[in-house]
Design a protein around this motif. Sequence first.
Motif, PDB file in Angstrom:
ATOM      1  N   ASP A 251      40.765  57.864  -9.858  1.00  0.00           N
ATOM      2  CA  ASP A 251      40.070  56.578  -9.900  1.00  0.00           C
ATOM      3  C   ASP A 251      40.468  55.872 -11.184  1.00  0.00           C
ATOM      4  O   ASP A 251      40.639  56.507 -12.235  1.00  0.00           O
ATOM      5  N   VAL A 252      40.604  54.551 -11.111  1.00  0.00           N
ATOM      6  CA  VAL A 252      41.068  53.758 -12.246  1.00  0.00           C
ATOM      7  C   VAL A 252      39.913  52.938 -12.813  1.00  0.00           C
ATOM      8  O   VAL A 252      39.262  52.188 -12.075  1.00  0.00           O
ATOM      9  N   ASP A 253      39.660  53.088 -14.085  1.00  0.00           N
ATOM     10  CA  ASP A 253      38.707  52.226 -14.796  1.00  0.00           C
ATOM     11  C   ASP A 253      39.522  51.151 -15.508  1.00  0.00           C
ATOM     12  O   ASP A 253      40.080  51.395 -16.583  1.00  0.00           O
ATOM     13  N   ILE A 254      39.615  49.995 -14.871  1.00  0.00           N
ATOM     14  CA  ILE A 254      40.450  48.920 -15.406  1.00  0.00           C
ATOM     15  C   ILE A 254      39.960  48.470 -16.778  1.00  0.00           C
ATOM     16  O   ILE A 254      40.742  48.260 -17.710  1.00  0.00           O
ATOM     17  N   ASN A 255      38.656  48.291 -16.917  1.00  0.00           N
ATOM     18  CA  ASN A 255      38.110  47.768 -18.168  1.00  0.00           C
ATOM     19  C   ASN A 255      38.344  48.708 -19.340  1.00  0.00           C
ATOM     20  O   ASN A 255      38.644  48.262 -20.451  1.00  0.00           O
ATOM     21  N   GLU A 256      38.212  50.011 -19.084  1.00  0.00           N
ATOM     22  CA  GLU A 256      38.366  50.986 -20.159  1.00  0.00           C
ATOM     23  C   GLU A 256      39.799  51.490 -20.298  1.00  0.00           C
ATOM     24  O   GLU A 256      40.142  52.140 -21.287  1.00  0.00           O
ATOM     25  N   GLY A 257      40.635  51.231 -19.288  1.00  0.00           N
ATOM     26  CA  GLY A 257      42.013  51.706 -19.346  1.00  0.00           C
ATOM     27  C   GLY A 257      42.123  53.209 -19.253  1.00  0.00           C
ATOM     28  O   GLY A 257      42.932  53.838 -19.948  1.00  0.00           O
ATOM     29  N   ARG A 258      41.321  53.798 -18.366  1.00  0.00           N
ATOM     30  CA  ARG A 258      41.281  55.239 -18.233  1.00  0.00           C
ATOM     31  C   ARG A 258      41.369  55.651 -16.769  1.00  0.00           C
ATOM     32  O   ARG A 258      41.102  54.864 -15.859  1.00  0.00           O
ATOM     33  N   LEU A 259      41.747  56.915 -16.546  1.00  0.00           N
ATOM     34  CA  LEU A 259      41.814  57.505 -15.209  1.00  0.00           C
ATOM     35  C   LEU A 259      40.882  58.706 -15.146  1.00  0.00           C
ATOM     36  O   LEU A 259      40.721  59.416 -16.136  1.00  0.00           O
ATOM     37  N   SER A 260      40.291  58.939 -13.972  1.00  0.00           N
ATOM     38  CA  SER A 260      39.489  60.135 -13.751  1.00  0.00           C
ATOM     39  C   SER A 260      39.892  60.743 -12.416  1.00  0.00           C
ATOM     40  O   SER A 260      39.881  60.068 -11.385  1.00  0.00           O
ATOM     41  N   GLU A 261      40.267  62.025 -12.443  1.00  0.00           N
ATOM     42  CA  GLU A 261      40.769  62.671 -11.232  1.00  0.00           C
ATOM     43  C   GLU A 261      39.650  62.837 -10.215  1.00  0.00           C
ATOM     44  O   GLU A 261      38.551  63.260 -10.546  1.00  0.00           O
ATOM     45  N   ARG A 262      39.976  62.523  -8.953  1.00  0.00           N
ATOM     46  CA  ARG A 262      38.972  62.692  -7.909  1.00  0.00           C
ATOM     47  C   ARG A 262      39.515  63.375  -6.661  1.00  0.00           C
ATOM     48  O   ARG A 262      38.780  63.612  -5.710  1.00  0.00           O
ATOM     49  N   GLY A 263      40.787  63.696  -6.647  1.00  0.00           N
ATOM     50  CA  GLY A 263      41.343  64.377  -5.485  1.00  0.00           C
ATOM     51  C   GLY A 263      42.756  64.838  -5.743  1.00  0.00           C
ATOM     52  O   GLY A 263      43.396  64.431  -6.720  1.00  0.00           O
ATOM     53  N   GLU A 264      43.251  65.700  -4.861  1.00  0.00           N
ATOM     54  CA  GLU A 264      44.624  66.168  -4.947  1.00  0.00           C
ATOM     55  C   GLU A 264      45.113  66.507  -3.549  1.00  0.00           C
ATOM     56  O   GLU A 264      44.327  66.758  -2.640  1.00  0.00           O
ATOM     57  N   VAL A 265      46.431  66.488  -3.409  1.00  0.00           N
ATOM     58  CA  VAL A 265      47.053  66.667  -2.104  1.00  0.00           C
ATOM     59  C   VAL A 265      48.016  67.841  -2.176  1.00  0.00           C
ATOM     60  O   VAL A 265      48.816  67.946  -3.112  1.00  0.00           O
ATOM     61  N   GLU A 266      47.960  68.710  -1.177  1.00  0.00           N
ATOM     62  CA  GLU A 266      48.831  69.873  -1.153  1.00  0.00           C
ATOM     63  C   GLU A 266      50.239  69.460  -0.727  1.00  0.00           C
ATOM     64  O   GLU A 266      50.455  68.974   0.385  1.00  0.00           O
TER      65      GLU A 266
END
Length: 351
Positions: A25-40
């Motif tokens: 997920d992208v936090d545009i205002n803060e310029g940060r990413l937070s992982e929320r999923g992964e693909v095999e």
Amino acid sequence: MAEKKYVAYVSTYTMGDKYGIKIFDVDINEGRLSERGEVEITNSSYITLSHNRKYLYAITDFGVESFKILPDGALAHINVAAINGMRGCYLSTDYEDKFLFCAGYHDGKITVLRLNTETGAIGSISDELFHKGLGSIAERSFRPHISCVKMTRDNKYLCAADLGIDYVNVYRLDHERGTLRAVDIIRCDLESAPRHIKFSENGKFLYIISEMKNCIDVYSYHEEHNMPFFDLIQTIPTSDKYEAKGVAASALNLSQDGKYIIASTAGENSVSLFKINQENGELTRLFCLPISGEYPKDAALFPDNKHIVSLNHESNTMTFFTVDFDNNCIMMNGKEIKVKQANCIIFHEVE
């Protein structure tokens, strides 16, 4: 008006980890990413989105794989297809999303595969061809190594950067047969190693970043009498240390609005930001600064151009920075995120 929402897809190598694509997920205002999923997926070293933004295509050990992009940005697997050759290193589609092009670094091969425009599934191989020739650096790797394949924005010609033989070969695409015919060669400087290419938003300019020359060459592009013409108009260093040994230019990315181009450099471990003159295509370098990591394989501006993320392949991190355009510099933005052998990042707007 509601604020736009984005996810970021990060492709990685999978040494001991079977999940080669990470979704953030992208936090545009803060310029940060937070992982929320992964693909095999195995060794998803490079990914690309279809131009209609409905599908994602990825390199894999077994060839290429396709995924449907769901409304929230999650990925649903569609299928996998073989490329009849060694593992690919770069993917792109034509502007009608009818064909997928795969660049072969190890075997110097371009593979063209049909795409189902209704489902996004990868179909049969419609053409495959090998580059021929020798480069000038015997102690390096002087055989053909295709590192990037991109269509001109008028969707007529495929440009294939080959860092082994210092050429960008140009092919006319037959949109019915899915075949390629060589029509031109952009002869880059000897020992320059052209690595990645991008076209400007208006399609009039071509940018080639060279791994060993550590420069971006800017070409004007036009078609005349059914033939492509590329004219060199500028060469600009990615770094002040571009002649130093052990320094190698890596990625090249356009900002989403087409106003900036960003490059990363390994060895020096820096990122450079350039402003694009929208009239003549020329670049002005705003800064070249360290990214607090080892071997930035990729770097990208966030969609609002206010932040930068660097994918540091050897230190297994992603680092974040805020862009200060008034002073042409970047400032560290929070802690690094651990990601093993990240290779490529793409931002995607979601519902």
